[in-house]
Motif scaffolding. Structure first.
Motif, PDB file in Angstrom:
ATOM      1  N   ALA A 189      10.357   9.771   2.552  1.00  0.00           N
ATOM      2  CA  ALA A 189      11.218   8.595   2.360  1.00  0.00           C
ATOM      3  C   ALA A 189      10.418   7.298   2.258  1.00  0.00           C
ATOM      4  CB  ALA A 189      12.260   8.511   3.479  1.00  0.00           C
ATOM      5  N   PRO A 190       9.537   6.980   3.234  1.00  0.00           N
ATOM      6  CA  PRO A 190       8.750   5.753   3.091  1.00  0.00           C
ATOM      7  C   PRO A 190       7.792   5.809   1.915  1.00  0.00           C
ATOM      8  CG  PRO A 190       8.055   6.983   5.034  1.00  0.00           C
ATOM      9  CD  PRO A 190       9.323   7.608   4.556  1.00  0.00           C
ATOM     10  N   ALA A 191       7.265   6.989   1.606  1.00  0.00           N
ATOM     11  CA  ALA A 191       6.341   7.120   0.478  1.00  0.00           C
ATOM     12  C   ALA A 191       7.040   6.751  -0.832  1.00  0.00           C
ATOM     13  CB  ALA A 191       5.795   8.538   0.403  1.00  0.00           C
ATOM     14  N   LYS A 192       8.262   7.210  -1.009  1.00  0.00           N
ATOM     15  CA  LYS A 192       9.022   6.890  -2.220  1.00  0.00           C
ATOM     16  C   LYS A 192       9.350   5.397  -2.280  1.00  0.00           C
ATOM     17  CE  LYS A 192      11.162  11.445  -2.798  1.00  0.00           C
ATOM     18  NZ  LYS A 192      12.432  12.231  -2.760  1.00  0.00           N
ATOM     19  N   GLN A 193       9.681   4.833  -1.123  1.00  0.00           N
ATOM     20  CA  GLN A 193      10.001   3.407  -1.064  1.00  0.00           C
ATOM     21  C   GLN A 193       8.790   2.567  -1.434  1.00  0.00           C
ATOM     22  OE1 GLN A 193      11.736   2.311   2.696  1.00  0.00           O
ATOM     23  NE2 GLN A 193      11.755   0.121   2.242  1.00  0.00           N
ATOM     24  N   ILE A 194       7.628   2.945  -0.922  1.00  0.00           N
ATOM     25  CA  ILE A 194       6.391   2.216  -1.198  1.00  0.00           C
ATOM     26  C   ILE A 194       6.006   2.361  -2.668  1.00  0.00           C
ATOM     27  CG2 ILE A 194       3.912   2.123  -0.708  1.00  0.00           C
ATOM     28  CD1 ILE A 194       4.690   3.062   2.189  1.00  0.00           C
ATOM     29  N   ALA A 195       6.092   3.579  -3.190  1.00  0.00           N
ATOM     30  CA  ALA A 195       5.745   3.820  -4.598  1.00  0.00           C
ATOM     31  C   ALA A 195       6.623   2.989  -5.526  1.00  0.00           C
ATOM     32  CB  ALA A 195       5.882   5.307  -4.920  1.00  0.00           C
ATOM     33  N   ALA A 196       7.914   2.934  -5.228  1.00  0.00           N
ATOM     34  CA  ALA A 196       8.841   2.167  -6.068  1.00  0.00           C
ATOM     35  C   ALA A 196       8.519   0.677  -6.012  1.00  0.00           C
ATOM     36  CB  ALA A 196      10.274   2.415  -5.606  1.00  0.00           C
ATOM     37  N   ALA A 197       8.176   0.182  -4.834  1.00  0.00           N
ATOM     38  CA  ALA A 197       7.859  -1.240  -4.682  1.00  0.00           C
ATOM     39  C   ALA A 197       6.584  -1.597  -5.437  1.00  0.00           C
ATOM     40  CB  ALA A 197       7.703  -1.575  -3.203  1.00  0.00           C
ATOM     41  N   ILE A 198       5.580  -0.740  -5.341  1.00  0.00           N
ATOM     42  CA  ILE A 198       4.322  -1.001  -6.040  1.00  0.00           C
ATOM     43  C   ILE A 198       4.543  -1.023  -7.551  1.00  0.00           C
ATOM     44  CG2 ILE A 198       2.037  -0.037  -6.573  1.00  0.00           C
ATOM     45  CD1 ILE A 198       1.910   0.957  -3.682  1.00  0.00           C
ATOM     46  N   LYS A 199       5.352  -0.097  -8.050  1.00  0.00           N
ATOM     47  CA  LYS A 199       5.656  -0.060  -9.485  1.00  0.00           C
ATOM     48  C   LYS A 199       6.373  -1.333  -9.915  1.00  0.00           C
ATOM     49  CE  LYS A 199       7.898   2.772 -13.030  1.00  0.00           C
ATOM     50  NZ  LYS A 199       8.687   4.027 -13.270  1.00  0.00           N
ATOM     51  N   LYS A 200       7.326  -1.783  -9.106  1.00  0.00           N
ATOM     52  CA  LYS A 200       8.097  -2.986  -9.419  1.00  0.00           C
ATOM     53  C   LYS A 200       7.223  -4.226  -9.428  1.00  0.00           C
ATOM     54  CE  LYS A 200      12.388  -5.310  -8.037  1.00  0.00           C
ATOM     55  NZ  LYS A 200      13.502  -5.308  -7.055  1.00  0.00           N
ATOM     56  N   LEU A 201       6.152  -4.213  -8.637  1.00  0.00           N
ATOM     57  CA  LEU A 201       5.270  -5.375  -8.514  1.00  0.00           C
ATOM     58  C   LEU A 201       4.187  -5.420  -9.591  1.00  0.00           C
ATOM     59  CD1 LEU A 201       4.767  -5.232  -4.636  1.00  0.00           C
ATOM     60  CD2 LEU A 201       5.819  -7.145  -5.879  1.00  0.00           C
TER      61      LEU A 201
END
Length: 277
Positions: A61-73
């Motif tokens: 769960a946190p890994a997916k959240q972090i990956a999505a945030a990095i992509k968005k940034l």
């Protein structure tokens, strides 16, 4: 391993187009750290996280959240990406049993980008006291990578600038430390204007608050620290030229140290320009 050792000993390219493809690949796999700004700017943070995610004690769960945030940034400036990534690491792991483990894995990772993420995790943690921030920043302040050392003081200054003024005595042991990187950290952290960060109004108007820090380093034999002290005083000279002129005059009257002479000469550069204009 031999190939990695060769890459670690490289000199950084001057232009992005000159960075060898194997260097870019190793940077994006987190196997090596960047050696200059050109390399720092070429790292693909999404690829880097994807390659290093298995090395971190992250649940899905946190890994997916972090990956999505990095992509968005991905379209943001690199400093914002670092800060926001550290923030999402902190937010996604708050209360998680593996939080400190992940933090340690980031803080000691071969990639300087991951070490920066760890520093910004601390910046995002509102529960840390000023003393705790200083303690945790020591690892980054003494990092072999120049970029991480810059993030070290920013990760304290950005969330806790008030503490630099109200609790400045906590920086005295740093300014007296035997490790010159710790001394430099104390001076850079407390600069009135600083670089890439908000100014500290109290220090611009009352630089006397930090005078003990400067005194500890006024004869520092390390140019890295000398430049920091000189830049601190040059900052202050823009709002309190009287303080800087009087301090430099006093130092030069009290010591004939060549180190102090170099510091004061550089400290007065803005005032000299104004006098010559």
């Amino acid at each position: 391993m031999a190939d990695l050792e060769v890459l670690k000993a490289r000199k950084g390219a001057v232009r992005r187009s000159e960075i060898p493809s194997n260097v870019v690949a190793a940077l994006n796999r987190g196997e090596i750290e960047t050696v200059n700004l050109v390399e720092f700017l070429v790292v693909d943070h999404s690829k880097l996280f994807r390659h290093t995610r298995s090395q971190l004690a992250l649940d899905d769960a946190p890994a997916k959240q972090i990956a999505a945030a990095i992509k968005k940034l991905s379209g943001e400036g690199v400093m914002q990406r670092l800060a926001e990534t550290g923030k999402v690491f902190h937010a996604s792991l708050e209360g998680n049993a593996h939080r400190e483990t992940v933090y340690e894995q980031l803080a000691k990772h071969p990639s300087d980008i991951l070490r920066n993420w760890a520093a910004y995790m601390d910046a995002a943690n509102a529960k840390l006291t000023f003393a705790q921030r200083l303690k945790r920043a020591k690892l980054f302040a003494t990092d072999a990578n120049m970029g991480v050392r810059e993030i070290a003081w920013m990760s304290v200054r950005v969330p806790a600038a008030d503490g630099i003024v109200s609790q400045i005595e906590k920086l005295h042991p740093f300014a007296k430390h035997k490790n010159y990187l710790m001394r430099r950290f104390a001076i850079e952290l407390s600069r009135p204007c600083g670089v890439w960060t908000k100014h500290i109004s109290a220090l611009k108007q009352q630089p006397e608050i930090a005078e003990p820090l400067l005194e500890y380093c006024r004869e520092d034999e390390t140019k890295y620290v000398q430049d920091s002290v000189a830049n601190w005083l040059n900052d202050a000279s823009k709002t309190r030229p009287d303080f800087v002129e009087n301090l430099c005059d006093r130092w030069l009257s009290e010591t004939n140290s060549k180190h102090t002479q170099r510091i004061t000469h550089r400290a007065l550069r803005t005032l000299r320009k104004k006098a010559d204009a």
